[in-house]
Design a protein around this motif. Structure first.
Motif, short mmCIF file in Angstrom:
data_model
loop_
_atom_site.label_atom_id
_atom_site.label_comp_id
_atom_site.label_asym_id
_atom_site.label_seq_id
_atom_site.Cartn_x
_atom_site.Cartn_y
_atom_site.Cartn_z
N GLN A 169 0.82 -1.22 0.00
CA GLN A 169 0.00 0.00 0.00
C GLN A 169 0.85 1.27 0.00
O GLN A 169 0.40 2.32 0.44
N LEU A 171 -4.51 -8.68 -6.31
CA LEU A 171 -4.53 -7.44 -7.07
C LEU A 171 -5.40 -7.59 -8.31
O LEU A 171 -5.67 -8.69 -8.77
N THR A 210 -3.55 -2.75 -9.71
CA THR A 210 -4.05 -1.92 -8.61
C THR A 210 -4.81 -2.80 -7.62
O THR A 210 -4.83 -4.03 -7.75
N THR A 211 -5.42 -2.17 -6.64
CA THR A 211 -6.15 -2.93 -5.62
C THR A 211 -7.46 -3.47 -6.20
O THR A 211 -8.02 -2.91 -7.14
N GLU A 212 -7.95 -4.56 -5.62
CA GLU A 212 -9.16 -5.18 -6.13
C GLU A 212 -10.39 -4.29 -5.99
O GLU A 212 -11.37 -4.46 -6.71
N TRP A 220 -10.60 -1.14 -6.73
CA TRP A 220 -10.28 0.10 -7.45
C TRP A 220 -11.52 0.81 -8.00
O TRP A 220 -11.54 2.04 -8.09
#
Length: 320
Positions: A158, A174, A286-288, A290
């Motif tokens: 992060q 991700l 990116t993060t799940e 997003w």
């Protein structure tokens, strides 16, 4: 009377009705005539003609010639058309900025990038940043340039919100959004024994006789085809690899866009693209979650659209 006073008195106050007329005028010019614009505007020919006449009366200038001789802009009509395009460009920019304010696109966005992507015309990264600044003028950007593995580690930790690159290994947890593909060629520098040989005289066994470079983040991929246990040199970035290839002592992979400047100068050449070249997929990682994060979602949408538009422009046939 001063000239500024006269200009102020003659200025036109643009209202909603004028904007509707201007939009019709722009569509007609872009289509190349009233008849050609009918389908797009979903209006009858007589209605379009009436709208153009109304705009001419409103502005006090003749915008175009129309009739049996065909459609043609007058000199003043061309100037008005140029100003209309600037007007709507300003309106679009205003709308995007207000939308950004409504969406709370503030704070910061930390982005991770690979090195030397700047030479790749397919990335559209500069255009993406320009659009992002338009819609989110208060957003603070933080940009890091590292290797793919380091970028993914920082993303998982992060420290970054998203990264743009090509990843030899994918980290779990991700989301990955496909963007485009980058061509990787295997290069030889001037002065190397293979540089002057024709491609048909070069095969895997011959290449295996010489020093081969591996990138630390892609070592397995770089040497797998040559069936060697260890590379003869290891680098952490493209510039280091380019130096070794330019020395004429090593062979190695580079992206085609980065190598092009050296190819054009006659300092390196790709060898056996039919055997050694491959295409590396570029993605946003990116993060799940997003889609629920406005700044990340906006960046992804803008970059994806920029790349799609650029690709469509490259595929569009040129007019003779």
């Amino acid at each position: 009377m001063r000239k500024s006073d006269s200009n102020a008195r003659n200025a036109i106050s643009v209202d909603n009705a004028d904007i509707r007329l201007i939009r019709i005028f722009i569509r007609v010019v872009e289509a190349g005539g009233l008849s050609a614009a009918q389908a797009d505007l979903n209006l009858s020919l007589s209605t379009i003609s009436e709208k153009i006449s109304a705009l001419e009366q409103r502005l006090g200038v003749t915008l175009c010639k129309r009739g049996r001789g065909g459609f043609q802009l007058t000199e003043r009509g061309r100037l008005v058309f140029d100003e209309c395009q600037r007007l709507f460009g300003s309106l679009d920019l205003f709308s995007r900025k207000v939308a950004g304010l409504r969406s709370n696109l503030g704070g910061s966005l930390s982005i991770g990038l690979l090195d030397n992507v700047i030479t790749d015309p397919r990335s559209s990264l500069a255009q993406t940043i320009a659009k992002l600044v338009e819609v989110a003028p208060a957003l603070h950007l933080l940009i890091e340039t590292k290797s793919p593995g380091e970028l993914l580690r920082d993303l998982v930790a992060q420290k970054l919100d998203l990264v743009v690159g090509s990843f030899p290994r994918m980290a779990l947890g991700l989301a990955y959004i496909d963007l485009y593909e980058e061509t990787q060629n295997f290069y030889c520098g001037a002065g190397h024994p293979l540089f002057s040989l024709a491609d048909q005289s070069i095969d895997i066994d011959r290449v295996r006789m010489y020093r081969i470079i591996a990138r630390s983040y892609w070592a397995a991929r770089d040497i797998k085809i040559f069936a060697i246990s260890t590379p003869h040199a290891t680098v952490s970035n493209m510039e280091a690899e380019a130096f070794l290839i330019l020395s004429g002592c090593y062979l190695g992979y580079l992206p085609d866009h980065y190598a092009e400047q050296f190819v054009q100068a006659g300092r390196i050449r790709p060898i056996r693209p039919d055997i050694f070249s491959y295409r590396a997929k570029f993605q946003i990682a990116t993060t799940e979650d997003w889609k629920s994060r406005p700044t990340i979602r906006t960046f992804v949408e803008i970059m994806s659209n920029q790349i799609k538009d650029a690709e469509a422009g490259r595929k569009r046939p040129e007019c003779n």
